[in-house]
Design a protein around this motif. Structure first.
Motif, mmCIF file in Angstrom:
data_model
loop_
_atom_site.group_PDB
_atom_site.id
_atom_site.type_symbol
_atom_site.label_atom_id
_atom_site.label_comp_id
_atom_site.label_asym_id
_atom_site.label_seq_id
_atom_site.Cartn_x
_atom_site.Cartn_y
_atom_site.Cartn_z
ATOM 1 N N TYR A 244 22.583 44.367 64.586
ATOM 2 C CA TYR A 244 23.994 44.224 64.194
ATOM 3 C C TYR A 244 24.382 45.315 63.198
ATOM 4 O O TYR A 244 25.423 45.967 63.339
ATOM 5 N N GLN A 246 22.872 48.173 62.805
ATOM 6 C CA GLN A 246 22.812 49.487 63.454
ATOM 7 C C GLN A 246 24.068 49.749 64.280
ATOM 8 O O GLN A 246 24.615 50.848 64.252
ATOM 9 N N ILE A 247 24.514 48.704 64.994
ATOM 10 C CA ILE A 247 25.714 48.867 65.823
ATOM 11 C C ILE A 247 26.933 49.130 64.946
ATOM 12 O O ILE A 247 27.739 50.021 65.217
ATOM 13 N N TRP A 250 26.809 52.639 63.676
ATOM 14 C CA TRP A 250 27.091 53.589 64.755
ATOM 15 C C TRP A 250 28.581 53.627 65.070
ATOM 16 O O TRP A 250 29.170 54.689 65.219
#
Lengths: 264, 244
Positions: A244, A246-247, A250
């Motif tokens: 979560y 990381q997303i 990003w």
């Protein structure tokens, strides 16, 4: 409708759960720190609310959801039920004939985690410490998705009868790899979210599911294969919470890049 | 009036938290299993209790558990006695785990597994001895875990190397531990941390990390629970090896 003896029993259980904690806290407060507690009346009332709240919570679950959920877990795993929805043609069931079980595992894992009081506590604290950048519900949903996936995979493992450690070790490898790429701030919280997910609400229902599966799938020993679902439920939240973060990171990068391009 | 609105708002929040479970159970009962809901009145009454219970718990959390955890962490940091802080950490971990009902239940089941698997004699006495041994092993490991976690906050050690080291330990022990204890050992990590311990330990960690200069409460404050769920796995496998 509700037996007072039952209420008293659960209340006393909760109190005896709190007594060791309270005596350690107050023992150290008086003997080692030697300082009076700030706002003793408020803290005491807080402890009372916690005990009362937890007792009511458990009694309510006992009355409303646990019996139904536990019967449901054994009904869904019963051979008669599976036969009714069988997809494969042979006399024996294939692993995919248990699809209602996996779905139930997923949704019950998700929904019990959302209601888990200790996860609410950690999410509130994380929100406060991070100055609001970690949202309470975002964290809870990320953890709940992890538990949901973990429990359905764990049910699949019981059905096919694979050794548990291959799954767990593979999960560890994923966690270690993610650790190197996830934002530094989220890592300790992600590690913690593995342990907080499985308490009052999740454990009884998940244990019933594991036991139901292990005693009805041919060739499984309920004493040995019934264990292990909790381990899955504590492993996958780490992966989903780091995922979560990381997303989110990003996506933020993407929008930033777009902003810069637009500015140019 | 203001308190009433706050209470109503909190009750509504708790109801929203419970909605998913209600929907899941109702869907599976009515649509998949196609059976009616038994004693609806008792279910509705139970749900009412659950909603009130969750609301009270959260009120109590903010009034009692969080403040006391944080104020003790700050008092220890001001006192500057590492020795007493570590003793406190150990006692908190050990004391809250040894009486944990979920652990007692799992230990009892594990004793039955061991008796069936021929690891111990199949009689009451041997099983009780085994279950108690398991319970104390887990409690000891949680005590050491919280102590280690607090030491980490004091020293500012990075958590990832310690946890990865722990994973390697778990993997190595898995190869040598008796197969019948592995499932129990893996589960024991999850059941040790109770609903009252978690908020307290979290407040303690965050309080310590905010009170010590140079520590970030986000990076250093969390992580105590992670230790408390990892160490029991290793200790239980060692216990299985020793008993076998």
């Amino acid at each position: 409708m509700i037996a007072w003896s039952h209420f008293a029993e659960i209340f006393i259980d909760t109190v005896s759960d709190v007594v060791p904690i309270a005596s350690i806290i107050f023992g150290f407060q008086f003997a080692v720190l030697r300082k009076p507690i700030a706002n003793p009346a408020k803290v005491m009332l807080g402890f009372f609310y916690v005990i009362l709240g937890l007792s009511l919570f458990l009694i309510g679950l006992d009355l409303a959801l646990f019996p139904l959920g536990e019967t449901m877990a054994s009904q869904l795993t019963a051979p008669n039920f599976i036969k009714q929805f069988q997809l494969s043609l042979g006399a024996n069931f294939e692993w995919f004939d248990y699809y209602w079980v996996y779905l139930f595992a997923f949704f019950i894992g998700f929904s019990t985690t959302i209601a888990e009081p200790s996860l609410i506590a950690v999410a509130l604290k994380a929100n406060q410490v991070s100055g609001g950048s970690i949202s309470v519900n975002g964290l809870r949903i990320a953890v709940a998705l992890g538990v949901a996936f973990g429990i359905s995979l764990g049910s699949y493992r019981i059905v096919v009868g694979d050794p548990i450690h291959y799954y767990i070790i593979f999960g560890y490898v994923v966690v270690v790899i993610q650790t190197f790429y996830a934002p530094k701030l989220i890592i300790p919280l992600a590690y913690d979210s593995g342990g907080v997910t499985t308490s009052t609400v999740t454990v009884p229902l998940v244990a019933a599911l594991g036991l139901g599966l292990a005693s009805t799938v041919p060739g499984r020993n309920p004493m040995i294969d019934g264990f292990g679902l909790i381990a899955f439920a504590s492993l996958f939240p780490m992966i989903s919470v780091m995922g979560y973060a990381q997303i989110t990171q990003w996506l933020n990068k993407e929008t930033k890049r777009e902003d810069e391009e637009n500015a140019l | 009036m203001e308190a009433m609105t706050a209470l109503l708002k909190a009750l509504f929040g708790s109801l929203r938290d419970l909605m998913p479970i209600i929907l899941v159970i109702a869907f599976f009962q009515l649509v998949v299993l196609q059976e009616p809901l038994p004693n609806l009145v008792s279910i509705l009454f139970g749900l009412l209790l659950v909603v009130f219970g969750l609301t009270f718990f959260i009120f109590g959390l903010e009034m009692g558990l969080f403040p006391i955890g944080e104020s003790m962490a700050q008092a220890f940091a001001r006192k500057g006695s590492v020795f007493w802080l570590l003793i406190f950490a150990f006692c908190l971990g050990f004391g809250t785990t040894v009486a944990e009902p979920a652990l007692t239940a799992v230990a009892g089941e594990a004793a039955e597994v061991a008796a069936e698997g021929g690891m111990i004699l199949n009689d009451e006495l041997a099983m009780e001895e085994y279950a108690n041994g398991l319970r104390y092993t887990v409690a000891l490991s949680v005590g050491i875990a919280i102590l280690l976690g607090v030491l980490r906050i004091l020293k500012g050690w990075p958590i990832q190397y310690m946890i990865i080291g722990g994973y390697i330990g778990v993997v190595i022990l898995t190869m040598f531990a008796p197969p019948s204890i592995i499932g129990v050992a893996y589960d024991s990590g999850g059941v040790t941390t109770s609903t009252i311990t978690v908020p307290l330990v979290t407040a303690l960690g965050v309080g310590l990390a905010s009170a010590i200069k140079g520590r970030n409460p986000m990076i250093d404050g969390f992580g105590l629970i992670a230790f408390a769920s990892l160490l029991p796995m290793m200790f239980v496998m060692v216990y299985g090896m020793v008993v076998a």
